[in-house]
Write a protein that holds these residues in place. Structure first.
Motif, PDB file in Angstrom:
ATOM      1  N   ASP A 198      17.547  54.995  41.073  1.00  0.00           N
ATOM      2  CA  ASP A 198      18.333  53.524  41.208  1.00  0.00           C
ATOM      3  C   ASP A 198      17.777  52.160  39.677  1.00  0.00           C
ATOM      4  O   ASP A 198      17.808  51.728  40.440  1.00  0.00           O
ATOM      5  CB  ASP A 198      17.663  52.930  42.043  1.00  0.00           C
ATOM      6  CG  ASP A 198      16.527  52.792  42.580  1.00  0.00           C
ATOM      7  OD1 ASP A 198      15.402  54.355  41.918  1.00  0.00           O
ATOM      8  OD2 ASP A 198      15.566  52.551  43.651  1.00  0.00           O
ATOM      9  N   MET A 199      17.463  53.493  39.075  1.00  0.00           N
ATOM     10  CA  MET A 199      17.412  51.739  38.204  1.00  0.00           C
ATOM     11  C   MET A 199      18.206  51.766  37.112  1.00  0.00           C
ATOM     12  O   MET A 199      19.169  52.786  37.291  1.00  0.00           O
ATOM     13  CB  MET A 199      16.201  53.093  36.782  1.00  0.00           C
ATOM     14  CG  MET A 199      15.745  51.802  36.113  1.00  0.00           C
ATOM     15  SD  MET A 199      14.780  52.408  34.983  1.00  0.00           S
ATOM     16  CE  MET A 199      14.115  51.578  33.548  1.00  0.00           C
ATOM     17  N   SER A 200      18.400  50.577  37.123  1.00  0.00           N
ATOM     18  CA  SER A 200      19.715  49.708  36.347  1.00  0.00           C
ATOM     19  C   SER A 200      19.931  50.082  35.116  1.00  0.00           C
ATOM     20  O   SER A 200      19.049  50.238  34.250  1.00  0.00           O
ATOM     21  CB  SER A 200      19.930  48.541  36.359  1.00  0.00           C
ATOM     22  OG  SER A 200      20.788  47.674  36.278  1.00  0.00           O
ATOM     23  N   TRP A 201      21.080  50.311  35.192  1.00  0.00           N
ATOM     24  CA  TRP A 201      21.738  50.757  33.893  1.00  0.00           C
ATOM     25  C   TRP A 201      21.802  50.109  32.339  1.00  0.00           C
ATOM     26  O   TRP A 201      21.167  50.490  31.338  1.00  0.00           O
ATOM     27  CB  TRP A 201      23.477  51.704  33.186  1.00  0.00           C
ATOM     28  CG  TRP A 201      23.587  52.332  33.610  1.00  0.00           C
ATOM     29  CD1 TRP A 201      24.468  53.034  35.536  1.00  0.00           C
ATOM     30  CD2 TRP A 201      23.339  53.982  33.752  1.00  0.00           C
ATOM     31  NE1 TRP A 201      24.425  54.341  35.694  1.00  0.00           N
ATOM     32  CE2 TRP A 201      24.021  54.590  34.500  1.00  0.00           C
ATOM     33  CE3 TRP A 201      22.287  54.718  32.455  1.00  0.00           C
ATOM     34  CZ2 TRP A 201      23.848  56.107  34.158  1.00  0.00           C
ATOM     35  CZ3 TRP A 201      22.195  55.964  32.544  1.00  0.00           C
ATOM     36  CH2 TRP A 201      22.428  57.270  33.223  1.00  0.00           C
ATOM     37  N   ASP A 202      22.024  48.519  32.818  1.00  0.00           N
ATOM     38  CA  ASP A 202      21.450  47.567  32.058  1.00  0.00           C
ATOM     39  C   ASP A 202      19.748  47.248  31.979  1.00  0.00           C
ATOM     40  O   ASP A 202      19.545  46.570  30.707  1.00  0.00           O
ATOM     41  CB  ASP A 202      22.115  46.480  32.419  1.00  0.00           C
ATOM     42  CG  ASP A 202      21.720  45.798  33.720  1.00  0.00           C
ATOM     43  OD1 ASP A 202      20.503  46.161  34.260  1.00  0.00           O
ATOM     44  OD2 ASP A 202      22.498  44.595  33.639  1.00  0.00           O
ATOM     45  N   LYS A 217      26.206  56.063  29.165  1.00  0.00           N
ATOM     46  CA  LYS A 217      25.888  54.842  30.325  1.00  0.00           C
ATOM     47  C   LYS A 217      26.032  53.434  29.679  1.00  0.00           C
ATOM     48  O   LYS A 217      27.135  52.335  30.090  1.00  0.00           O
ATOM     49  CB  LYS A 217      25.574  55.132  31.289  1.00  0.00           C
ATOM     50  CG  LYS A 217      25.792  56.300  31.968  1.00  0.00           C
ATOM     51  CD  LYS A 217      27.474  56.005  32.614  1.00  0.00           C
ATOM     52  CE  LYS A 217      27.810  56.282  33.450  1.00  0.00           C
ATOM     53  NZ  LYS A 217      28.881  56.191  34.437  1.00  0.00           N
ATOM     54  N   SER A 218      25.107  53.174  28.817  1.00  0.00           N
ATOM     55  CA  SER A 218      24.442  51.775  28.334  1.00  0.00           C
ATOM     56  C   SER A 218      23.688  52.156  26.837  1.00  0.00           C
ATOM     57  O   SER A 218      23.595  53.009  26.845  1.00  0.00           O
ATOM     58  CB  SER A 218      23.937  51.080  29.506  1.00  0.00           C
ATOM     59  OG  SER A 218      22.721  51.770  29.666  1.00  0.00           O
ATOM     60  N   ALA A 219      23.403  51.117  25.559  1.00  0.00           N
ATOM     61  CA  ALA A 219      23.623  50.962  24.637  1.00  0.00           C
ATOM     62  C   ALA A 219      22.982  49.246  24.395  1.00  0.00           C
ATOM     63  O   ALA A 219      23.933  48.709  24.949  1.00  0.00           O
ATOM     64  CB  ALA A 219      24.115  51.912  23.550  1.00  0.00           C
ATOM     65  N   SER A 220      22.221  48.987  23.424  1.00  0.00           N
ATOM     66  CA  SER A 220      21.521  47.863  23.843  1.00  0.00           C
ATOM     67  C   SER A 220      21.579  48.329  21.764  1.00  0.00           C
ATOM     68  O   SER A 220      21.470  49.038  21.243  1.00  0.00           O
ATOM     69  CB  SER A 220      20.450  47.174  23.897  1.00  0.00           C
ATOM     70  OG  SER A 220      19.548  48.686  24.167  1.00  0.00           O
ATOM     71  N   ILE A 221      21.871  46.696  21.234  1.00  0.00           N
ATOM     72  CA  ILE A 221      22.112  46.910  19.672  1.00  0.00           C
ATOM     73  C   ILE A 221      20.593  46.075  19.204  1.00  0.00           C
ATOM     74  O   ILE A 221      19.800  45.273  19.983  1.00  0.00           O
ATOM     75  CB  ILE A 221      22.681  45.942  19.308  1.00  0.00           C
ATOM     76  CG1 ILE A 221      24.343  46.210  19.939  1.00  0.00           C
ATOM     77  CG2 ILE A 221      22.794  45.278  17.820  1.00  0.00           C
ATOM     78  CD1 ILE A 221      24.834  44.907  19.479  1.00  0.00           C
ATOM     79  N   CYS A 222      19.979  47.201  18.076  1.00  0.00           N
ATOM     80  CA  CYS A 222      18.624  46.904  17.438  1.00  0.00           C
ATOM     81  C   CYS A 222      18.662  45.731  16.578  1.00  0.00           C
ATOM     82  O   CYS A 222      19.747  46.252  15.642  1.00  0.00           O
ATOM     83  CB  CYS A 222      17.846  48.044  17.528  1.00  0.00           C
ATOM     84  SG  CYS A 222      16.426  48.124  16.729  1.00  0.00           S
ATOM     85  N   ILE A 263      23.416  43.875  25.073  1.00  0.00           N
ATOM     86  CA  ILE A 263      23.737  45.551  26.348  1.00  0.00           C
ATOM     87  C   ILE A 263      24.645  45.533  26.478  1.00  0.00           C
ATOM     88  O   ILE A 263      25.505  44.869  26.379  1.00  0.00           O
ATOM     89  CB  ILE A 263      22.626  45.395  26.760  1.00  0.00           C
ATOM     90  CG1 ILE A 263      22.450  47.191  27.176  1.00  0.00           C
ATOM     91  CG2 ILE A 263      23.203  44.345  28.034  1.00  0.00           C
ATOM     92  CD1 ILE A 263      20.708  46.549  28.457  1.00  0.00           C
ATOM     93  N   SER A 264      25.217  47.131  26.138  1.00  0.00           N
ATOM     94  CA  SER A 264      26.600  47.377  27.336  1.00  0.00           C
ATOM     95  C   SER A 264      26.118  48.309  28.371  1.00  0.00           C
ATOM     96  O   SER A 264      25.870  49.639  27.807  1.00  0.00           O
ATOM     97  CB  SER A 264      27.499  47.631  25.901  1.00  0.00           C
ATOM     98  OG  SER A 264      28.627  48.278  25.795  1.00  0.00           O
ATOM     99  N   VAL A 265      26.940  47.717  28.842  1.00  0.00           N
ATOM    100  CA  VAL A 265      27.242  48.738  30.136  1.00  0.00           C
ATOM    101  C   VAL A 265      29.089  49.439  29.944  1.00  0.00           C
ATOM    102  O   VAL A 265      29.618  49.199  30.003  1.00  0.00           O
ATOM    103  CB  VAL A 265      26.800  48.691  31.506  1.00  0.00           C
ATOM    104  CG1 VAL A 265      26.616  49.248  32.305  1.00  0.00           C
ATOM    105  CG2 VAL A 265      25.616  48.043  31.162  1.00  0.00           C
ATOM    106  N   PHE A 266      28.395  51.123  29.605  1.00  0.00           N
ATOM    107  CA  PHE A 266      30.240  51.971  29.555  1.00  0.00           C
ATOM    108  C   PHE A 266      30.701  52.128  30.864  1.00  0.00           C
ATOM    109  O   PHE A 266      30.160  51.924  31.712  1.00  0.00           O
ATOM    110  CB  PHE A 266      29.826  53.413  28.883  1.00  0.00           C
ATOM    111  CG  PHE A 266      29.330  53.053  27.721  1.00  0.00           C
ATOM    112  CD1 PHE A 266      29.081  53.929  26.512  1.00  0.00           C
ATOM    113  CD2 PHE A 266      28.512  51.367  27.075  1.00  0.00           C
ATOM    114  CE1 PHE A 266      28.569  54.299  25.416  1.00  0.00           C
ATOM    115  CE2 PHE A 266      27.527  51.703  25.947  1.00  0.00           C
ATOM    116  CZ  PHE A 266      27.717  52.925  25.483  1.00  0.00           C
TER     117      PHE A 266
END
Length: 337
Positions: free
Chosen positions: A134-138, A32-37, A334-337
């Motif tokens: 309820d924690m945000s995907w982003d 659902k979401s991923a960030s760049i390292c 960051i990306s939320v799919f």
């Protein structure tokens, strides 16, 4: 399904690949979401000698369990989870003493094996950590880099009332400074980019030093009343900075090396003996995910402050290239799919 595919250094694009197959002990996660390292950028540049190609990138990844069998953690389909991307063997000496991040056979997602920048991903179920519904995907993927910062703080055994000099105001250094504040310590953030230091100040980091403008040793002396920093965390990987840690540390101080240098650094060992310094490596993380999740969910650590840009899933591949080309513009994408 689509995935962020790094064919070779400098050649990255979205590619259609096969869906992951079911296998015992693994769960299939709908990402659902991923960030760049920075390690993704290093792989793109061809600077990380551990990366083999072609490779699907991504280790800062969160999603929803799509398929899972019986497991010891009570996880079930539909649970919100973050992936612990450090796959350890559980059999070697470091694993036997709980230091799984030092596993002799460690496999890191997006480095040694394919990562999670894909629409679906198969991962060992014991390396999934449930997060609040309820924690945000982003925010969820940012728990992974927070574990790196936490691990450096833990390796330095940072205590309330101590001064922590942190070299490098990138995502890890900034998070380490925020954790130090939460722990009741006083961080001094050191970087040559004034914009990053100004941003850190806006987040409550009172003491910042730019080595290109100020004598850092004298600045730390002034801040500490001559004691210097009981803990120094090197989070840049720059050889000069690694050498400078010895000057910034107090007598009987602790130095933590978190950054990955591209070449060896010569150190004056007489100073290490004279000050009786403890020098400690800090690699990835081990056992810090639950603390990271709680710190983010409670709002105690503002990880959202490290996000410079939000992009769509289809923009992720190009965003890795963009961050490589202009690293000074970005802390986290960051990306939320």
């Amino acid at each position: 399904m689509k995935a962020v595919y790094l064919e070779a250094p400098g050649k990255i694009y979205m590619k259609d690949i096969e869906m992951p197959a079911s296998k015992p002990g693994h769960a299939i996660v709908k990402v659902k979401s991923a960030s760049i390292c920075g390690s993704d950028v290093g792989a793109y540049r061809g600077h990380n000698v551990l990366v083999t190609y072609p490779r699907i990138l991504g280790h800062e990844v969160a999603g929803e369990i799509f398929e899972i069998g019986p497991n010891d953690k009570g996880l079930k389909k539909g649970d919100k989870v973050i992936l612990d991307p450090y796959i350890y063997c559980g059999k070697c000496y470091p694993c036997s003493i709980g230091r799984t991040n030092c596993c002799e056979n460690l496999q890191v997602l997006g480095v040694h094996v394919d990562g999670g920048m894909a629409e679906y991903f198969s991962h060992p179920d014991h390396l999934l950590h449930k997060v609040p519904e309820d924690m945000s995907w982003d925010l969820i993927p940012l728990a992974e880099p927070l574990t790196i910062a936490l691990h450096s703080i833990h390796r330095g055994q940072v205590k309330a009332g101590e001064t922590v000099a942190i070299i490098g105001a990138g995502p890890i250094g900034l998070m380490a400074a925020l954790v130090a504040l939460e722990y009741g310590a006083t961080p001094i953030l050191i970087d040559i980019l004034e914009a990053r230091l100004d941003y850190a100040k806006s987040l409550g980091v009172t003491h910042t030093v730019n080595p290109s403008e100020t004598n850092v040793v004298e600045a730390i002396k002034d801040i500490t009343g001559g004691v210097m920093a009981q803990v120094v965390i090197e989070a840049s990987g720059a050889n000069r900075a690694i050498r400078d840690t010895l000057d910034y540390a107090s007598f009987a101080g602790r130095i933590v090396f978190t950054g990955w240098p591209k070449a060896d650094t010569e150190l004056p060992t007489a100073m290490i003996t004279k000050k009786e310094l403890d020098l400690r490596g800090s690699r990835t993380s081990a056992g810090e995910f639950q603390e990271a999740i709680e710190l983010i969910y409670s709002g105690k650590i503002n990880v959202e402050a490290t996000v410079s840009k939000n992009v769509s899933f289809d923009e992720l591949a190009q965003s890795v290239a963009d961050q490589s080309d202009t690293p000074e513009k970005f802390l986290k994408i960051i990306s939320v799919f």
